[in-house]
Scaffold this active site. Structure first.
Site, PDB file in Angstrom:
ATOM      1  N   ARG A 181       0.709  -1.324   0.062  1.00 33.97           N
ATOM      2  CA  ARG A 181       0.102   0.063   0.021  1.00 33.97           C
ATOM      3  C   ARG A 181       0.791   1.262   0.006  1.00 33.97           C
ATOM      4  NH1 ARG A 181      -4.358  -0.863   4.852  1.00 33.97           N
ATOM      5  NH2 ARG A 181      -4.916   1.292   4.093  1.00 33.97           N
ATOM      6  N   CYS A 238      -1.132   5.737   9.188  1.00 34.23           N
ATOM      7  CA  CYS A 238      -1.860   4.475   8.608  1.00 34.23           C
ATOM      8  C   CYS A 238      -2.902   4.849   7.584  1.00 34.23           C
ATOM      9  CB  CYS A 238      -2.195   3.418   9.647  1.00 34.23           C
ATOM     10  SG  CYS A 238      -3.542   3.949  10.636  1.00 34.23           S
TER      11      CYS A 238
END
Length: 279
Positions: A181, A238
């Site tokens: 990611r 995050c």
């Protein structure tokens, strides 16, 4: 006699030995993983006498545009009191996945200036592995507590703070998402969210600090966090603030200070126009 938490982590053995302490509050902080693809079918169990801490529906600002946005200090204080939490409580946070969402709740209490709180190392799986007592959840209304907030705004960062930090060499931004990611080689779990990462941030997947659902040793954590040395401030980010808190907990275990969490995290950064993104 009231206990004082000396470490942000406690073992299941410690919790079992202190189950009868009248000031103990055990919080089940479980939420599903954002990347989960299957439903859990087995019967829900909780640690004996645990209270459900509804991170998604009660302890997040559901009017905010991004998920898991923290409550105002006043709202948090009131809702913590509703769970029966007092100023002299010993709060232990755990979740069903080992250590996933419980560090977020620990961090929220840190943000609100409450120190007598810890995360259960290994969570429910470790508790069950020792055959310690569990029960089917009980839905009772606790007697209202007298919990008080002492808000610590330095522990919370917003998009403007992060934007101003990108070129500051004394500040490090560390991303807890997977490397896929971070580098944009795997899709985001949320639709219509751009791929990539905040410029000049580093990748420290939250899974790097865990082993079999428990926190790695202090020596291992020191090695992982070498990149944080000589930085005046660390901003953890995050997807939406959950796993950034796992890194914040791990950093605290090895006495790294000046740690904060970017509340909006990639969900906000990756969906806000005109913000710089690196692949």
């Amino acid at each position: 006699m009231s206990l004082t938490i000396q470490n942000p982590l406690v073992s299941v053995d410690w919790l079992y030995q202190n189950l009868e302490n009248k000031n103990l509050i055990i919080l089940d902080c479980t939420i599903p993983k954002v990347t989960a693809t299957s439903e859990i079918t087995e019967e829900k169990l909780q640690i004996q006498n645990a209270v459900f801490f509804d991170l998604k529906n009660v302890f997040s600002d559901n009017k905010a545009p991004f998920p898991n946005t923290v409550l105002s200090p006043k709202e948090f204080e009131e809702k913590a009191q509703d769970l029966g939490i007092h100023k002299n409580s010993i709060v232990i946070c755990y979740d069903d996945l080992g250590m996933y969402s419980s560090p977020r709740v620990w961090w929220m209490f840190q943000l609100m200036g409450f120190k007598n709180v810890a995360v259960l190392n290994g969570g429910l799986p470790e508790w069950k592995a020792k055959n310690y007592p569990t029960e089917i959840p009980k839905y009772t209304i606790p007697k209202k507590g007298n919990f008080k907030v002492n808000y610590q705004p330095n522990k919370l960062k917003f998009t403007e703070d992060v934007l101003q930090s990108i070129e500051n060499e004394t500040i490090l931004i560390a991303d807890a998402r997977s490397k896929g990611r971070f580098y944009g080689t795997e899709p985001e779990p949320r639709n219509d969210l751009k791929s990539g990462h905040i410029p000049n941030s580093v990748s420290i997947p939250y899974t790097a600090v865990l082993q079999n659902g428990k926190m790695k040793t202090e020596d291992e954590l020191h090695d992982i966090f070498k990149v944080l040395k000589n930085k005046k401030q660390i901003i953890f980010t995050c997807g939406s603030g959950i796993t950034a808190s796992v890194l914040a907990l791990a950093a605290t275990v090895v006495n790294i200070k000046n740690v904060s969490v970017y509340d909006g995290s990639w969900t906000e950064w990756g969906s806000t126009p005109n913000l710089p993104i690196t692949l």
